[in-house]
Design a protein around this motif. Structure first.
Motif, PDB file in Angstrom:
ATOM      1  N   THR A  80      -1.017  -1.749  10.964  1.00  0.00           N
ATOM      2  CA  THR A  80      -0.037  -1.360   9.951  1.00  0.00           C
ATOM      3  C   THR A  80       1.070  -0.521  10.574  1.00  0.00           C
ATOM      4  O   THR A  80       0.831   0.252  11.516  1.00  0.00           O
ATOM      5  CB  THR A  80      -0.672  -0.544   8.808  1.00  0.00           C
ATOM      6  N   LEU A  83      -4.507   6.926   2.623  1.00  0.00           N
ATOM      7  CA  LEU A  83      -4.331   5.527   2.994  1.00  0.00           C
ATOM      8  C   LEU A  83      -5.229   5.074   4.138  1.00  0.00           C
ATOM      9  O   LEU A  83      -5.194   3.899   4.512  1.00  0.00           O
ATOM     10  CB  LEU A  83      -2.865   5.274   3.377  1.00  0.00           C
ATOM     11  N   GLY A  84      -6.018   5.971   4.703  1.00  0.00           N
ATOM     12  CA  GLY A  84      -6.882   5.553   5.791  1.00  0.00           C
ATOM     13  C   GLY A  84      -7.559   6.727   6.462  1.00  0.00           C
ATOM     14  O   GLY A  84      -7.412   7.888   6.057  1.00  0.00           O
ATOM     15  N   THR A 129       0.840  -1.203   0.000  1.00  0.00           N
ATOM     16  CA  THR A 129       0.000   0.000   0.000  1.00  0.00           C
ATOM     17  C   THR A 129       0.869   1.245   0.000  1.00  0.00           C
ATOM     18  O   THR A 129       1.757   1.395   0.853  1.00  0.00           O
ATOM     19  CB  THR A 129      -0.914   0.032   1.244  1.00  0.00           C
ATOM     20  N   ASN A 135      -6.993   1.448   7.793  1.00  0.00           N
ATOM     21  CA  ASN A 135      -6.959   1.218   6.353  1.00  0.00           C
ATOM     22  C   ASN A 135      -8.084   0.248   5.992  1.00  0.00           C
ATOM     23  O   ASN A 135      -8.306  -0.735   6.711  1.00  0.00           O
ATOM     24  CB  ASN A 135      -5.603   0.634   5.951  1.00  0.00           C
TER      25      ASN A 135
END
Length: 312
Positions: free
Chosen positions: A171, A153-154, A36, A164
């Motif tokens: 993560t 990304l989140g 990612t 995420n």
């Protein structure tokens, strides 16, 4: 833990390279096994201070507010940030009762993330040799969760973790500041479900809608050196972990059904630390044996103290 900012700057570099695109970076990350990636703007947006300010920062947070706004960078003209997520979730091995937080089951993520980002930079240099790069991983003043949010990304959970959609909250975040002018992503507009499970189940009741009381967070208490108060000991006894705390992640519905990490280094796990093997080690022997693990940076005394609390 030492500050892990790795500068890979070329003093003759020009910041005008347009030979690398977001698509190029996504392709390289895929080839390198980085699942990612997104691009955050640099400098930070004008309202960054509102997102990063806290009147009672955790002592483990690197840098002042101004340093976090500047990112502790040594680059003269950074123009973008390449932000990567490194998922680490693994199921608990059968017949194992873990006593350390999941992020510490495998090799120290600072080492793993820095290695992946270094390899990404090596590939980017083949395309844009004039560009400059600088790696940041968690312990620099760079505001990693905010950067990941800006990179699309989140979104934030009530436990202050980045969520995420694929990997949940499990993560690690690594960033590369660069002179490359890259198109930034658009932050997600999603928000957490607001179920308040993390707030209700927090062992130290450190979470709230507005404030985070770090001094009662079990993860912080397990890393705090010295003698603990009766209240702090009580917080440690709430779960069997002698290092860190995963409760707010375990109860989060956004983590239900998430896949295990595809990163090989995070799949080789040791979910339980045998304290009886740690106790007889000298400090030097402990460092030699466990310096590649994330729990080692505070030394063995806090681990032994926490186990003693759990045993009483």
């Amino acid at each position: 833990m030492t500050n892990k900012i790795t500068s890979l700057a070329n003093p003759l570099a020009s910041p005008d390279s347009t030979s690398v695109t977001v698509s190029t970076i996504e392709t390289l990350c895929h080839r390198l096994g980085i699942p990612t990636v997104g691009i955050a703007p640099w400098p930070l947006p004008a309202d960054a201070k509102e997102h990063l300010f806290t009147n009672k920062p955790c002592p483990f947070t690197a840098g002042t507010l101004e340093e976090r706004l500047q990112g502790g960078t040594h680059l003269v003209t950074p123009r973008s940030a390449i932000v990567c997520l490194f998922p680490y979730y693994m199921n608990t091995p059968a017949k194992t009762t873990s006593n350390i937080a999941r992020y510490a089951w495998a090799d120290d993520y600072h080492l793993v993330v820095t290695d992946y980002l270094s390899r990404l930079i090596d590939q980017l240099r083949l395309i844009a040799p004039e560009a400059e790069f600088e790696i940041h991983c968690d312990t620099s003043p760079l505001a990693d969760r905010y950067m990941a949010y800006l990179a699309g990304l989140g979104f934030y959970g009530k436990n202050r973790a980045l969520i995420n959609p694929t990997w949940g909250t499990y993560t690690n975040i690594g960033s590369i500041l660069t002179t490359l002018p890259l198109e930034p992503a658009t932050p997600m507009t999603r928000s957490c479900l607001g179920c308040n499970a993390c707030i209700r189940h927090c062992p130290g009741q450190s979470l709230g809608d507005k404030d985070f009381h770090f001094h009662t967070c079990k993860s912080y208490v397990t890393q705090k050196k010295g003698d603990l108060t009766d209240d702090e000991k009580s917080i440690i006894r709430k779960t069997p972990l002698i290092w860190g705390c995963d409760v707010c992640q375990e109860v989060c519905p956004h983590n239900r059904g998430i896949p295990e990490t595809p990163i090989p280094e995070f799949r080789r796990i040791q979910a339980r630390l045998d304290v009886s093997e740690v106790a007889p080690l000298s400090n030097r022997e402990f460092k030699n044996a466990f310096d590649h693990r994330a729990f080692a940076w505070r030394g063995k005394k806090v681990l032994l103290r926490n186990q003693e609390i759990l045993d009483t």
